[in-house]
Design a protein around this motif. Sequence first.
Motif, PDB file in Angstrom:
ATOM      1  N   MET A   1       0.843  -1.186   0.000  1.00  0.00           N
ATOM      2  CA  MET A   1       0.000   0.000   0.000  1.00  0.00           C
ATOM      3  C   MET A   1       0.880   1.237   0.000  1.00  0.00           C
ATOM      4  SD  MET A   1      -2.323   1.496   3.159  1.00  0.00           S
ATOM      5  CE  MET A   1      -1.010   1.834   4.295  1.00  0.00           C
ATOM      6  N   SER A   2       0.554   2.159  -0.833  1.00  0.00           N
ATOM      7  CA  SER A   2       1.134   3.498  -0.771  1.00  0.00           C
ATOM      8  C   SER A   2      -0.014   4.452  -0.494  1.00  0.00           C
ATOM      9  CB  SER A   2       1.805   3.878  -2.083  1.00  0.00           C
ATOM     10  OG  SER A   2       3.053   3.250  -2.185  1.00  0.00           O
ATOM     11  N   TYR A   3       0.254   5.438   0.333  1.00  0.00           N
ATOM     12  CA  TYR A   3      -0.801   6.388   0.675  1.00  0.00           C
ATOM     13  C   TYR A   3      -0.189   7.763   0.870  1.00  0.00           C
ATOM     14  CZ  TYR A   3      -4.532   8.801   3.125  1.00  0.00           C
ATOM     15  OH  TYR A   3      -5.468   9.716   3.496  1.00  0.00           O
ATOM     16  N   LEU A   4      -0.638   8.711   0.060  1.00  0.00           N
ATOM     17  CA  LEU A   4      -0.238  10.110   0.175  1.00  0.00           C
ATOM     18  C   LEU A   4      -1.497  10.931   0.389  1.00  0.00           C
ATOM     19  CD1 LEU A   4       1.671  12.526   0.008  1.00  0.00           C
ATOM     20  CD2 LEU A   4       1.435  12.430  -2.474  1.00  0.00           C
ATOM     21  N   PRO A   5      -1.696  11.420   1.613  1.00  0.00           N
ATOM     22  CA  PRO A   5      -2.887  12.234   1.887  1.00  0.00           C
ATOM     23  C   PRO A   5      -2.880  13.535   1.085  1.00  0.00           C
ATOM     24  CG  PRO A   5      -1.843  11.508   3.921  1.00  0.00           C
ATOM     25  CD  PRO A   5      -0.893  11.197   2.805  1.00  0.00           C
ATOM     26  N   ASP A   6      -4.050  14.094   0.929  1.00  0.00           N
ATOM     27  CA  ASP A   6      -4.213  15.398   0.283  1.00  0.00           C
ATOM     28  C   ASP A   6      -4.077  16.463   1.373  1.00  0.00           C
ATOM     29  OD1 ASP A   6      -4.761  17.287  -1.664  1.00  0.00           O
ATOM     30  OD2 ASP A   6      -6.934  17.084  -1.468  1.00  0.00           O
ATOM     31  N   TYR A   7      -3.034  17.271   1.296  1.00  0.00           N
ATOM     32  CA  TYR A   7      -2.774  18.290   2.324  1.00  0.00           C
ATOM     33  C   TYR A   7      -3.172  19.664   1.830  1.00  0.00           C
ATOM     34  CZ  TYR A   7       0.037  14.648   4.513  1.00  0.00           C
ATOM     35  OH  TYR A   7       0.447  13.478   5.105  1.00  0.00           O
ATOM     36  N   PRO A   8      -3.515  20.557   2.774  1.00  0.00           N
ATOM     37  CA  PRO A   8      -3.635  20.358   4.214  1.00  0.00           C
ATOM     38  C   PRO A   8      -4.955  19.672   4.578  1.00  0.00           C
ATOM     39  CG  PRO A   8      -4.259  22.601   3.705  1.00  0.00           C
ATOM     40  CD  PRO A   8      -3.826  21.944   2.399  1.00  0.00           C
ATOM     41  N   ILE A   9      -4.996  19.152   5.794  1.00  0.00           N
ATOM     42  CA  ILE A   9      -6.216  18.591   6.358  1.00  0.00           C
ATOM     43  C   ILE A   9      -6.795  19.690   7.244  1.00  0.00           C
ATOM     44  CG2 ILE A   9      -7.167  16.818   7.865  1.00  0.00           C
ATOM     45  CD1 ILE A   9      -4.571  15.162   7.007  1.00  0.00           C
ATOM     46  N   VAL A  10      -7.980  20.132   6.922  1.00  0.00           N
ATOM     47  CA  VAL A  10      -8.557  21.280   7.629  1.00  0.00           C
ATOM     48  C   VAL A  10      -9.751  20.826   8.458  1.00  0.00           C
ATOM     49  CG1 VAL A  10      -9.567  23.583   7.365  1.00  0.00           C
ATOM     50  CG2 VAL A  10      -7.764  22.825   5.800  1.00  0.00           C
ATOM     51  N   THR A  11      -9.760  21.228   9.713  1.00  0.00           N
ATOM     52  CA  THR A  11     -10.882  20.994  10.624  1.00  0.00           C
ATOM     53  C   THR A  11     -11.499  22.360  10.907  1.00  0.00           C
ATOM     54  OG1 THR A  11      -9.598  21.261  12.658  1.00  0.00           O
ATOM     55  CG2 THR A  11      -9.581  19.062  11.636  1.00  0.00           C
ATOM     56  N   PRO A  12     -12.554  22.435  11.682  1.00  0.00           N
ATOM     57  CA  PRO A  12     -13.153  23.750  11.934  1.00  0.00           C
ATOM     58  C   PRO A  12     -12.175  24.814  12.468  1.00  0.00           C
ATOM     59  CG  PRO A  12     -14.671  22.055  12.612  1.00  0.00           C
ATOM     60  CD  PRO A  12     -13.382  21.360  12.242  1.00  0.00           C
ATOM     61  N   ARG A  13     -11.213  24.401  13.316  1.00  0.00           N
ATOM     62  CA  ARG A  13     -10.298  25.403  13.893  1.00  0.00           C
ATOM     63  C   ARG A  13      -8.836  25.190  13.543  1.00  0.00           C
ATOM     64  NH1 ARG A  13     -11.027  25.121  20.025  1.00  0.00           N
ATOM     65  NH2 ARG A  13     -10.919  22.904  19.566  1.00  0.00           N
ATOM     66  N   LEU A  14      -8.509  24.058  12.920  1.00  0.00           N
ATOM     67  CA  LEU A  14      -7.104  23.688  12.749  1.00  0.00           C
ATOM     68  C   LEU A  14      -6.757  23.325  11.313  1.00  0.00           C
ATOM     69  CD1 LEU A  14      -6.847  21.354  15.870  1.00  0.00           C
ATOM     70  CD2 LEU A  14      -6.112  23.752  15.723  1.00  0.00           C
ATOM     71  N   ARG A  15      -5.483  23.441  11.014  1.00  0.00           N
ATOM     72  CA  ARG A  15      -4.924  22.991   9.745  1.00  0.00           C
ATOM     73  C   ARG A  15      -3.782  22.046  10.069  1.00  0.00           C
ATOM     74  NH1 ARG A  15      -3.679  27.618   8.102  1.00  0.00           N
ATOM     75  NH2 ARG A  15      -5.575  28.016   6.940  1.00  0.00           N
ATOM     76  N   LEU A  16      -3.870  20.811   9.599  1.00  0.00           N
ATOM     77  CA  LEU A  16      -2.785  19.834   9.742  1.00  0.00           C
ATOM     78  C   LEU A  16      -2.058  19.806   8.410  1.00  0.00           C
ATOM     79  CD1 LEU A  16      -5.036  19.004  11.865  1.00  0.00           C
ATOM     80  CD2 LEU A  16      -4.010  16.750  11.773  1.00  0.00           C
TER      81      LEU A  16
END
Length: 186
Positions: free
Chosen positions: A1-16
């Motif tokens: 398995m290869s996995y590259l998330p789509d960035y950034p990950i945004v929540t209501p108050r945060l950015r990962l």
Amino acid sequence: MSYLPDYPIVTPRLRLRPFTRGDVDAVHEYRCREDVALYLFDPPLSREECALAIHQRVLQTEFHQEGDKIVLAVEEVERARLVGEMSLVWRSADARQGEIGWIFHPMHQGRGYATEAARALLALGFEGAGLHRIFARCDARNTSSWRLMERLGMRREAHFREHALFKGEWDEEFIYALLHREWRTE
């Protein structure tokens, strides 16, 4: 398995987001502290040690093989201020297991940021990377960490007593975990 998330990950108050070399001073602000290092394997870090750690983290953004890590900076959306970091380690390819972890600046604790960021990273692990089980561990004295695990719906699976020497003392460690099917019922 290869996995590259789509960035950034945004929540209501945060950015990962992936770390950048420009994050060294912000990370050093909390990683140099004794109270932050208390339950970490590392001692308080110098600025140079933080720079080396950031240099590694810049590349830790995807899974290609067992043992790979995704380590993300957590920043407030409103102020674009770095408040902590999250990690997800691919521990077992065969068993589709991962380990989640976090470090937050004490100035930003008690606001629900760690819970919000951890939920986003659990979703990334379960729904994005297809993990079956994600676990977390902490020193038994780290009440805020194991309470966070419980808020996330994780169950305590183990309490290891005096199982290893940690910073010159016998360590007691809690292991918590959550299965993918349990995550879906959250």
